[in-house]
Scaffold this motif. Structure first.
Motif, PDB file in Angstrom:
ATOM      1  N   ASN A   1      11.024  -3.255  -6.748  1.00 35.11           N
ATOM      2  CA  ASN A   1      12.363  -3.073  -7.305  1.00 35.11           C
ATOM      3  C   ASN A   1      13.438  -3.586  -6.361  1.00 35.11           C
ATOM      4  O   ASN A   1      14.452  -4.149  -6.800  1.00 35.11           O
ATOM      5  N   PHE A   2      13.212  -3.410  -5.066  1.00 30.70           N
ATOM      6  CA  PHE A   2      14.157  -3.917  -4.071  1.00 30.70           C
ATOM      7  C   PHE A   2      14.240  -5.441  -4.145  1.00 30.70           C
ATOM      8  O   PHE A   2      15.336  -6.019  -4.119  1.00 30.70           O
ATOM      9  N   MET A   3      13.074  -6.098  -4.244  1.00 29.17           N
ATOM     10  CA  MET A   3      13.052  -7.551  -4.353  1.00 29.17           C
ATOM     11  C   MET A   3      13.742  -8.009  -5.634  1.00 29.17           C
ATOM     12  O   MET A   3      14.473  -9.008  -5.642  1.00 29.17           O
ATOM     13  N   ASP A   4      13.528  -7.280  -6.721  1.00 34.62           N
ATOM     14  CA  ASP A   4      14.150  -7.633  -8.000  1.00 34.62           C
ATOM     15  C   ASP A   4      15.669  -7.570  -7.901  1.00 34.62           C
ATOM     16  O   ASP A   4      16.375  -8.486  -8.352  1.00 34.62           O
ATOM     17  N   LYS A   5      16.191  -6.513  -7.289  1.00 37.35           N
ATOM     18  CA  LYS A   5      17.642  -6.368  -7.142  1.00 37.35           C
ATOM     19  C   LYS A   5      18.206  -7.456  -6.236  1.00 37.35           C
ATOM     20  O   LYS A   5      19.288  -7.997  -6.487  1.00 37.35           O
ATOM     21  N   THR A   6      17.463  -7.795  -5.172  1.00 38.42           N
ATOM     22  CA  THR A   6      17.908  -8.843  -4.252  1.00 38.42           C
ATOM     23  C   THR A   6      17.987 -10.192  -4.954  1.00 38.42           C
ATOM     24  O   THR A   6      18.948 -10.952  -4.774  1.00 38.42           O
ATOM     25  N   ILE A   7      16.996 -10.470  -5.777  1.00 42.52           N
ATOM     26  CA  ILE A   7      16.976 -11.749  -6.504  1.00 42.52           C
ATOM     27  C   ILE A   7      18.083 -11.803  -7.558  1.00 42.52           C
ATOM     28  O   ILE A   7      18.743 -12.836  -7.717  1.00 42.52           O
ATOM     29  N   GLU A   8      18.302 -10.698  -8.269  1.00 40.52           N
ATOM     30  CA  GLU A   8      19.367 -10.672  -9.262  1.00 40.52           C
ATOM     31  C   GLU A   8      20.732 -10.882  -8.607  1.00 40.52           C
ATOM     32  O   GLU A   8      21.595 -11.599  -9.142  1.00 40.52           O
ATOM     33  N   LYS A   9      20.917 -10.320  -7.438  1.00 37.75           N
ATOM     34  CA  LYS A   9      22.168 -10.497  -6.689  1.00 37.75           C
ATOM     35  C   LYS A   9      22.318 -11.958  -6.276  1.00 37.75           C
ATOM     36  O   LYS A   9      23.413 -12.537  -6.354  1.00 37.75           O
ATOM     37  N   ALA A  10      21.216 -12.562  -5.816  1.00 34.87           N
ATOM     38  CA  ALA A  10      21.259 -13.958  -5.402  1.00 34.87           C
ATOM     39  C   ALA A  10      21.547 -14.882  -6.576  1.00 34.87           C
ATOM     40  O   ALA A  10      22.267 -15.877  -6.433  1.00 34.87           O
ATOM     41  N   LYS A  11      21.001 -14.551  -7.740  1.00 40.32           N
ATOM     42  CA  LYS A  11      21.262 -15.364  -8.949  1.00 40.32           C
ATOM     43  C   LYS A  11      22.740 -15.334  -9.298  1.00 40.32           C
ATOM     44  O   LYS A  11      23.339 -16.361  -9.621  1.00 40.32           O
ATOM     45  N   ARG A  12      23.341 -14.146  -9.243  1.00 40.46           N
ATOM     46  CA  ARG A  12      24.762 -14.026  -9.574  1.00 40.46           C
ATOM     47  C   ARG A  12      25.613 -14.807  -8.564  1.00 40.46           C
ATOM     48  O   ARG A  12      26.596 -15.455  -8.926  1.00 40.46           O
ATOM     49  N   LYS A  13      25.195 -14.756  -7.310  1.00 34.92           N
ATOM     50  CA  LYS A  13      25.918 -15.451  -6.247  1.00 34.92           C
ATOM     51  C   LYS A  13      25.819 -16.971  -6.407  1.00 34.92           C
ATOM     52  O   LYS A  13      26.738 -17.705  -6.060  1.00 34.92           O
ATOM     53  N   SER A  14      24.679 -17.418  -6.939  1.00 35.25           N
ATOM     54  CA  SER A  14      24.433 -18.862  -7.057  1.00 35.25           C
ATOM     55  C   SER A  14      25.148 -19.477  -8.244  1.00 35.25           C
ATOM     56  O   SER A  14      25.266 -20.703  -8.321  1.00 35.25           O
ATOM     57  N   LYS A  15      25.615 -18.662  -9.171  1.00 32.85           N
ATOM     58  CA  LYS A  15      26.270 -19.194 -10.373  1.00 32.85           C
ATOM     59  C   LYS A  15      27.691 -19.660 -10.053  1.00 32.85           C
ATOM     60  O   LYS A  15      28.358 -19.110  -9.205  1.00 32.85           O
ATOM     61  N   ARG A  75       0.827  -1.216   0.000  1.00 32.05           N
ATOM     62  CA  ARG A  75       0.000   0.000   0.000  1.00 32.05           C
ATOM     63  C   ARG A  75       0.856   1.259   0.000  1.00 32.05           C
ATOM     64  O   ARG A  75       0.546   2.245  -0.686  1.00 32.05           O
ATOM     65  N   VAL A  76       1.939   1.233   0.788  1.00 30.34           N
ATOM     66  CA  VAL A  76       2.727   2.447   1.009  1.00 30.34           C
ATOM     67  C   VAL A  76       3.669   2.745  -0.156  1.00 30.34           C
ATOM     68  O   VAL A  76       3.718   3.879  -0.660  1.00 30.34           O
ATOM     69  N   ALA A  77       4.452   1.739  -0.559  1.00 25.62           N
ATOM     70  CA  ALA A  77       5.451   1.977  -1.611  1.00 25.62           C
ATOM     71  C   ALA A  77       5.662   0.722  -2.439  1.00 25.62           C
ATOM     72  O   ALA A  77       6.740   0.112  -2.401  1.00 25.62           O
ATOM     73  N   PRO A  78       4.669   0.322  -3.214  1.00 22.87           N
ATOM     74  CA  PRO A  78       4.764  -0.948  -3.946  1.00 22.87           C
ATOM     75  C   PRO A  78       5.910  -1.009  -4.948  1.00 22.87           C
ATOM     76  O   PRO A  78       6.592  -2.027  -5.057  1.00 22.87           O
ATOM     77  N   LYS A  79       6.148   0.070  -5.699  1.00 24.02           N
ATOM     78  CA  LYS A  79       7.212   0.058  -6.702  1.00 24.02           C
ATOM     79  C   LYS A  79       8.588  -0.052  -6.056  1.00 24.02           C
ATOM     80  O   LYS A  79       9.469  -0.764  -6.547  1.00 24.02           O
ATOM     81  N   PHE A  80       8.766   0.656  -4.951  1.00 28.25           N
ATOM     82  CA  PHE A  80      10.052   0.624  -4.254  1.00 28.25           C
ATOM     83  C   PHE A  80      10.394  -0.788  -3.802  1.00 28.25           C
ATOM     84  O   PHE A  80      11.497  -1.285  -4.034  1.00 28.25           O
ATOM     85  N   PHE A  81       9.445  -1.456  -3.159  1.00 29.02           N
ATOM     86  CA  PHE A  81       9.713  -2.782  -2.625  1.00 29.02           C
ATOM     87  C   PHE A  81       9.803  -3.834  -3.730  1.00 29.02           C
ATOM     88  O   PHE A  81      10.557  -4.797  -3.629  1.00 29.02           O
TER      89      PHE A  81
END
Length: 261
Positions: A247-261, A239-245
């Protein structure tokens, strides 16, 4: 909602949240529990663990299976008064992957959303005949903020949330109570879809027994929208900041993908 002496049908009852609902409800004074699933082997295994339950092979994504289920359950268990729409699947999907066939891209919608809607539609006339009845739809915290690697699942669960709200409104003058349980990330087989991604700490993943315990407590207390664990925060963030969170989740997942390779 009184669960004592109820007859309860749980879809997707052989694993995860459905199995834990079965486990905890079987320890209460519930009269009958019927579970469904698509896998005969898992149904047989569950029956061996819980001798008093009844198992029926049924796929909620198939309308003809729901019709057969309705006929069998209402004939054998006319006192059926509670349905837990739990059956669901979750996929890690890249929407740019052109190898995904058209008939499979909407599997999560067919089971998670359409299956729930069809189950409600078919069993609603029977539930109206009971003195007290309930429909419990399992949505997700991802109904409020989608998970970037599970776009169709998130969309289906958002649909469940919207559908349940309107269902509750339209049935407000009936004997049927409409509950929504929106689990957070929970330790169930659905997490297997992300086993190849190192997301770091598992502290935010809720134990399935704790999640179901909180859900049953909410049902008993007539809390129509049940948000266990982090789901309250997800709804607030949505409700408060859907786009912010998002995008935050997207960046976190992309970082995790790179780490998992």
């Amino acid at each position: 909602m009184e669960l004592k002496n109820s007859t309860i049908l749980i879809t997707g009852g052989t694993s995860g949240i459905g199995l834990e609902f079965l486990r905890q409800l079987s320890l209460s004074s519930v009269s009958q529990i019927i579970i469904t699933g698509r896998n005969t082997v898992k149904l047989d295994e569950t029956k061996r663990q819980f001798h008093a339950i009844h198992t029926i092979k049924s796929d909620v994504s198939e309308p003809q299976d729901i019709e057969k289920l309705y006929q069998e359950v209402t004939q054998k268990f006319p006192a059926l008064n509670i349905i837990i729409n739990n059956a669901g699947i979750m996929k890690n999907l890249n929407l740019q992957d052109t190898s995904i066939k058209l008939e499979h891209i909407t599997d999560e919608v067919d089971i998670n959303l359409s299956g729930t809607i069809r189950m409600v539609h078919r069993f609603l006339p029977h539930l109206k005949l009971q003195s007290s009845a309930a429909i419990i739809n399992i949505s997700s915290g991802l109904a409020f903020i989608p998970l970037p690697i599970s776009p169709v699942y998130s969309a289906a669960k958002a649909g469940i949330h919207a559908y349940t709200q309107v269902l509750r409104l339209q049935l407000k003058n009936t004997n049927i109570k409409i509950f929504e349980v929106a689990p957070p990330s929970t330790d169930t087989p659905l997490q297997d879809a992300f086993s190849d991604i190192d997301m770091g700490s598992s502290a935010s993943i809720m134990k399935v027994d704790e999640m179901v315990t909180e859900s049953i407590k909410g049902i008993l207390n007539d809390r129509l929208e049940i948000l266990p664990g982090m789901s309250k925060a997800l709804k607030l963030m949505g409700r408060v900041a859907p786009k912010f969170f998002l995008n935050f989740m997207d960046k976190t997942i992309e970082k995790a993908k790179r780490k998992s390779k």
